[in-house]
Design a protein around this motif. Structure first.
Motif, short mmCIF file in Angstrom:
data_model
loop_
_atom_site.label_atom_id
_atom_site.label_comp_id
_atom_site.label_asym_id
_atom_site.label_seq_id
_atom_site.Cartn_x
_atom_site.Cartn_y
_atom_site.Cartn_z
N LEU A 10 0.85 -1.19 0.00
CA LEU A 10 0.00 0.00 0.00
C LEU A 10 0.89 1.23 0.00
CD1 LEU A 10 -2.84 -0.79 2.54
CD2 LEU A 10 -3.17 -0.16 0.15
N TYR A 11 0.50 2.22 -0.79
CA TYR A 11 1.19 3.51 -0.72
C TYR A 11 0.66 4.29 0.47
CZ TYR A 11 3.91 3.54 -5.00
OH TYR A 11 4.87 3.28 -5.96
N ILE A 12 1.57 4.88 1.22
CA ILE A 12 1.22 5.75 2.35
C ILE A 12 1.25 7.21 1.91
CG2 ILE A 12 1.86 6.43 4.72
CD1 ILE A 12 0.81 3.53 4.45
N ALA A 13 2.24 7.59 1.12
CA ALA A 13 2.38 8.99 0.69
C ALA A 13 3.30 9.07 -0.53
CB ALA A 13 2.95 9.85 1.81
N GLY A 14 3.14 10.14 -1.31
CA GLY A 14 4.05 10.40 -2.43
C GLY A 14 3.58 9.89 -3.76
N GLU A 15 2.29 9.48 -3.85
CA GLU A 15 1.77 8.95 -5.11
C GLU A 15 1.89 9.97 -6.24
OE1 GLU A 15 -0.78 7.06 -1.82
OE2 GLU A 15 0.17 8.99 -2.21
N TYR A 16 1.96 9.45 -7.46
CA TYR A 16 2.10 10.21 -8.70
C TYR A 16 3.46 10.89 -8.81
CZ TYR A 16 -2.70 9.21 -9.89
OH TYR A 16 -3.86 8.54 -10.22
N ALA A 17 3.88 11.65 -7.80
CA ALA A 17 5.21 12.27 -7.87
C ALA A 17 6.29 11.19 -7.95
CB ALA A 17 5.44 13.16 -6.64
N VAL A 18 6.03 10.02 -7.34
CA VAL A 18 7.06 8.97 -7.26
C VAL A 18 7.44 8.41 -8.64
CG1 VAL A 18 5.47 7.00 -6.97
CG2 VAL A 18 7.75 6.93 -5.91
N VAL A 19 6.60 8.61 -9.65
CA VAL A 19 6.98 8.11 -10.98
C VAL A 19 8.11 8.93 -11.59
CG1 VAL A 19 4.70 7.12 -11.45
CG2 VAL A 19 5.23 9.42 -12.28
N GLU A 20 8.39 10.11 -11.02
CA GLU A 20 9.51 10.93 -11.49
C GLU A 20 10.77 10.53 -10.71
OE1 GLU A 20 9.20 12.91 -13.96
OE2 GLU A 20 7.01 13.10 -14.09
N PRO A 21 11.88 10.24 -11.40
CA PRO A 21 13.10 9.81 -10.71
C PRO A 21 13.51 10.76 -9.60
CG PRO A 21 13.37 9.58 -13.08
CD PRO A 21 12.06 10.28 -12.86
N GLY A 22 13.84 10.19 -8.44
CA GLY A 22 14.33 10.99 -7.33
C GLY A 22 13.26 11.60 -6.44
N HIS A 23 11.96 11.41 -6.77
CA HIS A 23 10.90 11.95 -5.93
C HIS A 23 10.40 10.87 -4.97
CE1 HIS A 23 11.07 15.17 -8.84
NE2 HIS A 23 10.36 15.91 -8.00
N ARG A 180 14.41 5.67 -15.62
CA ARG A 180 14.09 4.57 -16.55
C ARG A 180 14.70 4.81 -17.93
NH1 ARG A 180 8.45 2.90 -17.34
NH2 ARG A 180 8.31 3.13 -15.11
N GLU A 181 14.86 6.10 -18.32
CA GLU A 181 15.48 6.38 -19.62
C GLU A 181 16.92 5.86 -19.64
OE1 GLU A 181 13.79 7.39 -22.17
OE2 GLU A 181 12.02 7.51 -20.88
N GLN A 186 20.72 1.70 -21.57
CA GLN A 186 21.68 0.61 -21.35
C GLN A 186 21.25 -0.64 -22.12
OE1 GLN A 186 24.49 1.44 -19.51
NE2 GLN A 186 23.39 3.40 -19.52
N GLN A 187 19.93 -0.90 -22.11
CA GLN A 187 19.43 -2.08 -22.81
C GLN A 187 19.58 -1.93 -24.32
OE1 GLN A 187 15.46 -2.16 -20.94
NE2 GLN A 187 16.01 -4.14 -20.10
N GLU A 188 19.37 -0.71 -24.82
CA GLU A 188 19.54 -0.45 -26.27
C GLU A 188 20.98 -0.71 -26.71
OE1 GLU A 188 18.21 3.53 -26.93
OE2 GLU A 188 16.13 3.04 -26.39
N GLU A 200 25.11 0.83 -10.67
CA GLU A 200 24.27 1.67 -9.82
C GLU A 200 23.23 2.35 -10.70
OE1 GLU A 200 25.05 5.44 -6.95
OE2 GLU A 200 26.45 3.76 -6.73
N TRP A 201 21.97 2.27 -10.32
CA TRP A 201 20.91 2.89 -11.11
C TRP A 201 20.67 4.32 -10.60
CZ3 TRP A 201 16.38 -1.04 -12.27
CH2 TRP A 201 16.92 -2.16 -12.94
N PRO A 202 20.81 5.32 -11.47
CA PRO A 202 20.64 6.72 -11.04
C PRO A 202 19.30 6.95 -10.33
CG PRO A 202 21.45 6.62 -13.30
CD PRO A 202 21.13 5.22 -12.91
N HIS A 203 19.37 7.64 -9.20
CA HIS A 203 18.22 8.09 -8.40
C HIS A 203 17.55 6.99 -7.57
CE1 HIS A 203 18.37 12.05 -10.17
NE2 HIS A 203 18.24 11.55 -11.39
N LEU A 204 17.85 5.71 -7.84
CA LEU A 204 17.18 4.64 -7.09
C LEU A 204 17.60 4.67 -5.62
CD1 LEU A 204 15.44 2.06 -6.94
CD2 LEU A 204 17.51 0.75 -7.52
N SER A 205 16.60 4.67 -4.74
CA SER A 205 16.88 4.65 -3.31
C SER A 205 15.78 3.87 -2.59
CB SER A 205 16.94 6.08 -2.77
OG SER A 205 16.97 6.08 -1.37
N ILE A 206 16.17 2.86 -1.80
CA ILE A 206 15.21 2.05 -1.04
C ILE A 206 15.71 2.00 0.40
CG2 ILE A 206 14.10 -0.21 -0.82
CD1 ILE A 206 14.86 -0.68 -3.82
N THR A 207 14.97 2.66 1.29
CA THR A 207 15.42 2.79 2.68
C THR A 207 14.35 2.29 3.65
OG1 THR A 207 16.57 4.81 2.01
CG2 THR A 207 16.36 4.42 4.38
#
Length: 359
Positions: A10-23, A180-181, A186-188, A200-207
């Motif tokens: 379940l999302y608690i907060a940050g929906e929609y903005a989270v699809v942008e890297p680093g948000h 994601r770009e 990288q895949q291309e 390391e994937w730019p902006h990815l953070s899991i805490t």
């Protein structure tokens, strides 16, 4: 027989903005699971899911690629997870084989209606985990997340993969998505799966976050399923009408969620509740700016009733139906809220936050 379970989210907060890297966003894993069972077979494999009538879809191999006997199939995420994980297994020198794969889900209601608990992510994660065990790949959480994220990208998912992170790591999480770009580029360039997941994937953070001892999460379901991908597409299409308003939304959302993360770290329930209410305001305003309905009348009722009992409430995830969440100080009584919700046809889902040590 290998058996692996992955929790919903379940999302608690940050929906929609989270699809942008680093948000940032905050999510929880919840104690309802998708279970994938996997058993070696010879010459032909199968995929079976209770959710699709329990009829097995048979598959064979052509040049090590999995080929279905039926062209139409409901297993896009499972197949994507198999393709990505087996590519990785081959790069590690493993020989591919046949197996039957069975899926069972607790993430939908008994009549098959979705609660919005992240079943696509959970089935992807459980499939990746089962195959990592099957091929003895020794994968850690980060590897499993990246393999599952690559599977989601391959089916053109427009989500942030926050739900994937919740299914992999469990508990309460602060999450920001990757660029994601950059991954697609990288895949291309024909980057191997092994090389890509080691980078390391730019902006990815899991805490992981530790909630205050007395924080209580209550979940209400409006009985109206919503399509996350459809709603995210709508917002993406509409936000170009007022780019400035969208930029303000992104900035304010990041500020709000970062303050909430700080409140978690300080163990301050009142401050967490303040930011939940702020995030709700931001989503309601963004809904007005884009013309996309996020907080439905049922979700508004859910929130307003909860607020009268001192809970801080908002829609969860993409909105448009599905679930709302309420954060309480544990000292507050909840029985009256349940009764009031019932009168408004809102169902309390008796779910709890799942942390990996529990299972």
């Amino acid at each position: 027989m290998i058996e692996v379970s992955a929790p919903g989210k379940l999302y608690i907060a940050g929906e929609y903005a989270v699809v942008e890297p680093g948000h940032p966003a905050i999510l929880v894993a919840i104690d309802q699971f998708i279970t994938v069972s996997l058993e070696k077979t010879e010459n032909v494999g199968s995929i079976t899911s209770f959710q699709y009538g329990n009829l097995p879809v048979l598959w064979r191999r052509q040049n090590d690629l999995l080929v279905l006997d039926k062209r139409e199939n409901p297993f896009h995420y499972i197949l994507a997870a198999i393709n990505v994980t087996e590519s990785y297994a081959k790069e590690l020198g493993k020989e591919l084989s046949f197996y039957s794969l069975m899926v069972d889900s607790e993430l939908d209601s008994s009549n098959g209606r979705k609660y919005g608990l992240g079943s696509s992510a959970a089935v992807t994660v459980a499939t990746v985990q089962a195959l990592c065990q099957y091929y003895d790949l020794g994968a850690n959480n980060e590897t499993i997340f990246k393999l599952a994220a690559l599977a989601h990208l391959s089916v053109k998912s427009n989500g942030s993969c926050g739900d994937v992170a919740a299914s992999v790591y469990g508990g309460w999480l602060a999450f920001t998505t990757f660029d994601r770009e950059w991954v697609l580029k990288q895949q291309e360039q024909n980057q191997s799966v092994k090389t890509l997941i080691e980078r390391e994937w730019p902006h990815l953070s899991i805490t992981p976050l530790t909630p205050p001892l007395d924080l209580r999460l209550v979940i209400g379901w409006t009985g109206s399923p919503a399509s996350t991908s459809h709603l995210v597409d709508e917002v993406t299409n509409q936000r170009s009408r007022d780019k400035q308003a969208y930029e303000v939304f992104l900035k304010e959302s990041a500020l709000c969620v970062n303050r909430m993360i700080e409140a978690f770290q300080a163990g301050d329930i009142k401050a967490i509740q303040t930011q939940i209410r702020k995030n709700r305001e931001l989503l309601v305003q963004m809904s007005k700016d884009t013309g996309v309905t996020i907080e439905t009348p049922s979700l508004t009722q859910l929130c307003e009733v909860a607020e009268t009992y001192n809970g801080a409430a908002k829609s969860s995830g993409a909105g448009g139906g599905d679930c709302g969440i309420v954060l309480f100080d544990r000292k507050e009584g909840l029985l009256s809220l349940m009764t009031a919700w019932e009168e408004k046809d809102i169902t309390n889902l008796p779910l709890h936050v799942y942390t990996k040590a529990e299972k």
